[in-house]
Design a protein around this motif. Structure first.
Motif, mmCIF file in Angstrom:
data_model
loop_
_atom_site.group_PDB
_atom_site.id
_atom_site.type_symbol
_atom_site.label_atom_id
_atom_site.label_comp_id
_atom_site.label_asym_id
_atom_site.label_seq_id
_atom_site.Cartn_x
_atom_site.Cartn_y
_atom_site.Cartn_z
ATOM 1 N N MET A 1 51.883 -19.668 28.517
ATOM 2 C CA MET A 1 52.925 -19.161 28.701
ATOM 3 C C MET A 1 53.616 -19.348 30.341
ATOM 4 S SD MET A 1 52.347 -15.207 27.993
ATOM 5 C CE MET A 1 50.491 -15.275 27.698
ATOM 6 N N HIS A 2 54.454 -18.910 30.678
ATOM 7 C CA HIS A 2 54.975 -19.054 32.069
ATOM 8 C C HIS A 2 55.968 -18.198 33.180
ATOM 9 C CE1 HIS A 2 56.486 -21.893 35.309
ATOM 10 N NE2 HIS A 2 57.718 -21.570 34.920
ATOM 11 N N THR A 3 56.054 -17.357 33.911
ATOM 12 C CA THR A 3 57.401 -16.562 34.587
ATOM 13 C C THR A 3 57.751 -17.509 34.973
ATOM 14 O OG1 THR A 3 55.302 -16.344 35.937
ATOM 15 C CG2 THR A 3 55.484 -14.959 33.839
ATOM 16 N N ARG A 4 59.110 -17.219 35.755
ATOM 17 C CA ARG A 4 60.394 -17.653 36.076
ATOM 18 C C ARG A 4 61.451 -16.762 36.728
ATOM 19 N NH1 ARG A 4 64.582 -18.434 32.849
ATOM 20 N NH2 ARG A 4 64.157 -19.876 30.755
ATOM 21 N N LEU A 5 61.889 -16.721 37.581
ATOM 22 C CA LEU A 5 63.009 -15.954 37.461
ATOM 23 C C LEU A 5 64.249 -16.468 36.789
ATOM 24 C CD1 LEU A 5 64.427 -16.631 41.662
ATOM 25 C CD2 LEU A 5 62.959 -14.208 39.961
ATOM 26 N N ALA A 6 64.811 -15.291 36.134
ATOM 27 C CA ALA A 6 65.738 -15.357 34.667
ATOM 28 C C ALA A 6 67.164 -16.163 35.680
ATOM 29 C CB ALA A 6 66.630 -13.827 34.536
ATOM 30 N N THR A 7 67.661 -16.233 34.402
ATOM 31 C CA THR A 7 68.939 -17.303 34.768
ATOM 32 C C THR A 7 69.835 -16.962 33.813
ATOM 33 O OG1 THR A 7 69.017 -18.885 33.262
ATOM 34 C CG2 THR A 7 67.868 -19.652 34.873
ATOM 35 N N SER A 8 70.911 -17.384 33.450
ATOM 36 C CA SER A 8 72.534 -16.766 32.966
ATOM 37 C C SER A 8 72.004 -17.164 31.469
ATOM 38 C CB SER A 8 73.829 -16.845 33.268
ATOM 39 O OG SER A 8 73.627 -18.200 34.195
ATOM 40 N N GLY A 9 71.267 -18.578 31.296
ATOM 41 C CA GLY A 9 71.176 -18.991 30.160
ATOM 42 C C GLY A 9 69.717 -17.836 29.554
ATOM 43 N N ASP A 10 69.050 -17.072 29.760
ATOM 44 C CA ASP A 10 68.509 -15.653 29.570
ATOM 45 C C ASP A 10 69.135 -15.108 28.891
ATOM 46 O OD1 ASP A 10 65.992 -17.616 29.291
ATOM 47 O OD2 ASP A 10 66.110 -16.992 31.943
ATOM 48 N N ALA A 11 70.378 -14.902 29.133
ATOM 49 C CA ALA A 11 71.026 -12.940 28.600
ATOM 50 C C ALA A 11 70.730 -12.597 27.048
ATOM 51 C CB ALA A 11 72.388 -13.691 29.297
ATOM 52 N N ALA A 12 71.048 -13.483 26.127
ATOM 53 C CA ALA A 12 71.299 -13.319 25.090
ATOM 54 C C ALA A 12 69.635 -12.440 24.589
ATOM 55 C CB ALA A 12 71.526 -14.174 24.068
ATOM 56 N N ALA A 13 68.744 -13.107 25.059
ATOM 57 C CA ALA A 13 67.744 -13.405 25.147
ATOM 58 C C ALA A 13 66.880 -11.469 24.833
ATOM 59 C CB ALA A 13 66.587 -14.141 25.362
ATOM 60 N N ILE A 14 67.182 -11.817 26.913
ATOM 61 C CA ILE A 14 67.112 -10.401 27.444
ATOM 62 C C ILE A 14 67.957 -9.717 26.637
ATOM 63 C CG2 ILE A 14 66.880 -9.488 29.246
ATOM 64 C CD1 ILE A 14 67.242 -11.970 30.885
ATOM 65 N N ALA A 15 68.670 -9.212 26.294
ATOM 66 C CA ALA A 15 70.015 -8.121 25.482
ATOM 67 C C ALA A 15 68.805 -8.106 24.388
ATOM 68 C CB ALA A 15 71.081 -8.828 25.451
ATOM 69 N N GLU A 16 68.164 -9.176 23.232
ATOM 70 C CA GLU A 16 68.139 -8.489 22.167
ATOM 71 C C GLU A 16 66.975 -8.111 22.330
ATOM 72 O OE1 GLU A 16 65.237 -11.757 19.047
ATOM 73 O OE2 GLU A 16 66.863 -12.783 20.263
ATOM 74 N N ILE A 17 66.065 -8.152 23.548
ATOM 75 C CA ILE A 17 64.900 -7.722 23.236
ATOM 76 C C ILE A 17 64.507 -6.065 24.010
ATOM 77 C CG2 ILE A 17 62.367 -7.513 24.643
ATOM 78 C CD1 ILE A 17 62.864 -10.672 25.319
ATOM 79 N N TYR A 18 65.894 -5.918 24.345
ATOM 80 C CA TYR A 18 66.350 -5.060 25.498
ATOM 81 C C TYR A 18 66.652 -3.891 24.569
ATOM 82 C CZ TYR A 18 67.889 -1.318 28.547
ATOM 83 O OH TYR A 18 68.134 -0.060 29.356
ATOM 84 N N ASN A 19 68.033 -4.984 23.618
ATOM 85 C CA ASN A 19 68.604 -3.184 22.313
ATOM 86 C C ASN A 19 67.382 -3.585 21.264
ATOM 87 O OD1 ASN A 19 70.761 -3.777 23.974
ATOM 88 N ND2 ASN A 19 71.539 -5.506 22.973
ATOM 89 N N ARG A 20 66.698 -4.193 21.160
ATOM 90 C CA ARG A 20 65.827 -3.778 20.779
ATOM 91 C C ARG A 20 64.957 -2.158 20.742
ATOM 92 N NH1 ARG A 20 61.371 -6.645 16.276
ATOM 93 N NH2 ARG A 20 60.770 -5.069 14.854
ATOM 94 N N GLU A 21 64.419 -1.932 21.868
ATOM 95 C CA GLU A 21 64.664 -0.776 22.148
ATOM 96 C C GLU A 21 65.214 0.570 22.227
ATOM 97 O OE1 GLU A 21 61.003 0.367 22.639
ATOM 98 O OE2 GLU A 21 60.448 -1.746 21.976
ATOM 99 N N VAL A 22 66.711 -0.251 22.675
ATOM 100 C CA VAL A 22 67.711 1.113 22.089
ATOM 101 C C VAL A 22 67.558 1.496 20.991
ATOM 102 C CG1 VAL A 22 70.217 1.669 22.706
ATOM 103 C CG2 VAL A 22 68.572 -0.372 24.236
ATOM 104 N N THR A 23 67.074 0.566 19.969
ATOM 105 C CA THR A 23 68.135 0.903 18.750
ATOM 106 C C THR A 23 66.712 1.413 18.411
ATOM 107 O OG1 THR A 23 68.050 -1.300 17.643
ATOM 108 C CG2 THR A 23 69.824 -0.062 18.910
ATOM 109 N N GLU A 24 65.728 1.188 18.728
ATOM 110 C CA GLU A 24 64.869 1.112 17.925
ATOM 111 C C GLU A 24 63.300 2.539 18.398
ATOM 112 O OE1 GLU A 24 63.496 -1.839 15.381
ATOM 113 O OE2 GLU A 24 64.627 -2.790 15.577
ATOM 114 N N GLY A 25 63.183 1.585 19.768
ATOM 115 C CA GLY A 25 61.696 3.058 20.119
ATOM 116 C C GLY A 25 62.332 3.621 21.147
ATOM 117 N N THR A 26 61.467 3.926 22.572
ATOM 118 C CA THR A 26 61.763 4.669 23.495
ATOM 119 C C THR A 26 61.449 4.219 24.699
ATOM 120 O OG1 THR A 26 60.147 5.905 22.189
ATOM 121 C CG2 THR A 26 61.401 6.772 22.452
ATOM 122 N N ALA A 27 61.003 3.023 24.667
ATOM 123 C CA ALA A 27 61.287 2.420 26.489
ATOM 124 C C ALA A 27 61.841 2.650 27.209
ATOM 125 C CB ALA A 27 60.269 0.959 25.914
ATOM 126 N N THR A 28 63.338 3.061 26.220
ATOM 127 C CA THR A 28 64.509 3.068 27.467
ATOM 128 C C THR A 28 65.483 4.332 27.184
ATOM 129 O OG1 THR A 28 66.557 1.925 28.236
ATOM 130 C CG2 THR A 28 65.653 1.715 25.702
#
Length: 167
Positions: A1-28
């Motif tokens: 595993m590796h961490t780095r600053l996010a880029t615009s190319g990560d937007a879809a993956a970030i949105a996918e992870i976040y949106n699952r919490e929006v629609t199915e979870g309580t983390a947001t």
């Protein structure tokens, strides 16, 4: 595993992870999923002193985004400018593998490097794993805000934790 600053190319993956919490979870407490365009706009606000970082499956181009984390201003008034709030989201397929630990370690280092004095975590729905993770990284319990959110027909508490930058 590796961490780095996010880029615009990560937007879809970030949105996918976040949106699952929006629609199915309580983390947001958000109730409406973000579009990729909205995610890109959000990411433009999370750069510089308030970075967004991603954890990926490797360093190569096209590596899978396993989770993401960011720093946000704690409150808008100027006296709060030395405090930030963290957010951490790990894709459900990658939870329990140390992704959150890696992300929070990177985020805490960035908060310290950027000179922030206090970092806050607001953890919804008594998230035991998130509370344990933050404790591991030096966060202390501040308190619990009772029934401050309502989602999926339930009242939700928010646990507040805080870490002060070492002197």
């Amino acid at each position: 595993m590796h961490t780095r600053l996010a880029t615009s190319g990560d937007a879809a993956a970030i949105a996918e992870i976040y949106n699952r919490e929006v629609t199915e979870g309580t983390a947001t407490f958000d109730m409406v999923p973000r579009t990729e365009a909205e995610q890109l706009a959000w990411m433009r606000e999370h750069s510089g002193a308030y970075p967004c970082v991603v954890a990926t499956s490797g360093q190569e181009a096209g590596a899978t985004v396993m989770g993401w984390a960011c720093l946000s201003p704690y409150r808008p008034r100027p006296a709060y400018s030395t405090s930030v709030e963290d957010s951490i989201y790990v894709h459900r397929d990658h939870q329990g593998r140390g992704v959150g630990d890696l992300l929070l370690g990177h985020l805490v280092a960035l908060a310290d490097d950027h000179g922030f004095h206090a970092t806050f975590a607001r953890i919804a729905d008594a998230g035991a794993a998130s509370i344990a993770l933050h404790s591991k990284h030096g966060f202390d319990l501040v308190g619990v805000e009772r029934e401050v959110g309502r989602k999926f027909g339930r009242w939700l508490d928010v646990t507040v934790m805080q870490r002060l930058r070492p002197r």
